[in-house]
Design a protein around this motif. Structure first.
Motif, PDB file in Angstrom:
ATOM      1  N   LYS A  54      -5.870  -0.567   0.426  1.00 39.05           N
ATOM      2  CA  LYS A  54      -6.169   0.689  -0.249  1.00 39.05           C
ATOM      3  C   LYS A  54      -6.149   1.887   0.688  1.00 39.05           C
ATOM      4  O   LYS A  54      -6.601   1.828   1.816  1.00 39.05           O
ATOM      5  N   SER A  55      -5.614   2.990   0.152  1.00 37.33           N
ATOM      6  CA  SER A  55      -5.632   4.278   0.815  1.00 37.33           C
ATOM      7  C   SER A  55      -6.246   5.281  -0.152  1.00 37.33           C
ATOM      8  O   SER A  55      -6.401   4.998  -1.338  1.00 37.33           O
ATOM      9  N   VAL A  56      -6.570   6.462   0.353  1.00 30.21           N
ATOM     10  CA  VAL A  56      -7.311   7.423  -0.453  1.00 30.21           C
ATOM     11  C   VAL A  56      -6.572   8.756  -0.525  1.00 30.21           C
ATOM     12  O   VAL A  56      -6.131   9.298   0.491  1.00 30.21           O
ATOM     13  N   ALA A 107       0.394  10.523   0.814  1.00 28.73           N
ATOM     14  CA  ALA A 107      -0.121   9.504  -0.106  1.00 28.73           C
ATOM     15  C   ALA A 107      -1.059  10.166  -1.108  1.00 28.73           C
ATOM     16  O   ALA A 107      -2.028  10.825  -0.719  1.00 28.73           O
ATOM     17  N   LEU A 108      -0.767  10.006  -2.398  1.00 25.99           N
ATOM     18  CA  LEU A 108      -1.545  10.655  -3.444  1.00 25.99           C
ATOM     19  C   LEU A 108      -1.889   9.682  -4.572  1.00 25.99           C
ATOM     20  O   LEU A 108      -1.213   8.668  -4.754  1.00 25.99           O
ATOM     21  N   ALA A 141       0.853  -1.190   0.000  1.00 24.95           N
ATOM     22  CA  ALA A 141       0.000   0.000   0.000  1.00 24.95           C
ATOM     23  C   ALA A 141       0.884   1.233   0.000  1.00 24.95           C
ATOM     24  O   ALA A 141       2.109   1.154   0.125  1.00 24.95           O
ATOM     25  N   SER A 142       0.247   2.378  -0.128  1.00 24.03           N
ATOM     26  CA  SER A 142       0.948   3.647   0.027  1.00 24.03           C
ATOM     27  C   SER A 142       1.142   3.927   1.516  1.00 24.03           C
ATOM     28  O   SER A 142       0.710   3.149   2.376  1.00 24.03           O
ATOM     29  N   MET A 143       1.776   5.045   1.824  1.00 20.34           N
ATOM     30  CA  MET A 143       1.956   5.445   3.214  1.00 20.34           C
ATOM     31  C   MET A 143       0.598   5.648   3.884  1.00 20.34           C
ATOM     32  O   MET A 143      -0.374   6.065   3.252  1.00 20.34           O
ATOM     33  N   ASN A 144       0.570   5.327   5.180  1.00 16.59           N
ATOM     34  CA  ASN A 144      -0.596   5.624   6.028  1.00 16.59           C
ATOM     35  C   ASN A 144      -1.886   4.922   5.580  1.00 16.59           C
ATOM     36  O   ASN A 144      -2.977   5.452   5.748  1.00 16.59           O
ATOM     37  N   ALA A 182      -5.054   6.211  -3.549  1.00 19.41           N
ATOM     38  CA  ALA A 182      -3.684   6.699  -3.422  1.00 19.41           C
ATOM     39  C   ALA A 182      -2.719   5.539  -3.653  1.00 19.41           C
ATOM     40  O   ALA A 182      -2.781   4.532  -2.946  1.00 19.41           O
ATOM     41  N   ILE A 183      -1.842   5.677  -4.624  1.00 21.95           N
ATOM     42  CA  ILE A 183      -0.870   4.627  -4.916  1.00 21.95           C
ATOM     43  C   ILE A 183       0.564   5.140  -4.889  1.00 21.95           C
ATOM     44  O   ILE A 183       1.505   4.359  -5.022  1.00 21.95           O
TER      45      ILE A 183
END
Length: 204
Positions: free
Chosen positions: A142-144, A180-181, A9-12, A151-152
């Motif tokens: 997944k992050s947003v 994270a974007l 995943a991305s950060m956070n 966000a990837i």
């Protein structure tokens, strides 16, 4: 047969939280686990895995010289190890990823590795690249982005919140250093067309 899992995943995005929940599930059923985390990341203290929601657990720190398989096999002599969980898996070497695969294939011990896929330049970490190549299962957490898209990407920012495009691949930090974007806003931020203010995507 045991499997090698890569949760990326991305950060956070909650990688450490997910790891700690998985560890709790094993231990709640009376099963022994082994937790590892990168020695370079001591934000939660030496040999500790911490999450943003306050969960924490002790872990064995590893660096590039650590023989992970040997440590697990030594621990197995004291009793069965039901699962190995790796935090900050992007910092694994390719050889260490192969050691973990060997634990699955030859020792029948499942391995759950959690980490970033790419760095602040959008380039794969060596450990992540090897995991993507040989893991039995790839699971995206997944992050947003603040625009609502997935966000990837991991944008590095300086102390003033300005995007950073150059530097060492590894620089430890949290919300104060990384945002994270989605790919669109990551690219726009580096191009200077989407100014950031402490993690806010102003063009979203």
């Amino acid at each position: 047969m045991a499997k090698l899992y890569f949760y990326y995943a991305s950060m956070n995005a909650g990688k450490s939280t997910t790891l700690l929940q998985a560890d709790f599930n094993y231990r709640e059923r009376g099963m022994r686990t082994m937790l590892f985390t990168a020695a370079i990341d001591d934000r939660s203290g030496p040999g500790a895995i911490g999450s943003r929601i306050g969960l924490e657990a002790e872990a064995t720190p590893f660096d590039s010289a650590t023989d992970l398989r040997a440590l697990v096999e030594r621990e197995q002599r004291a009793g069965p190890v039901a699962c190995v969980l790796i935090d900050e898996a992007q910092f694994l070497t390719e050889e260490q990823v192969d050691q973990l695969a060997g634990l699955c294939d030859e020792c029948d011990v499942p391995v759950l590795a959690y980490g970033l896929r790419t760095d602040f330049r959008g380039q794969l970490f060596p450990g992540s690249a090897r995991l993507l190549a040989i893991a039995d299962a790839l699971i995206e957490i997944k992050s947003v982005c603040t625009c609502g898209r997935k966000a990837i990407m991991n944008l590095r920012v300086d102390t003033a919140g300005r995007p950073v495009a150059e530097g060492a691949q590894t620089e430890i930090g949290g919300n104060e250093r990384y945002v994270a974007l989605c790919r669109r806003h990551f690219t726009a931020a580096l191009a200077g067309t989407a100014p950031l203010s402490q993690g806010s995507c102003t063009t979203c």
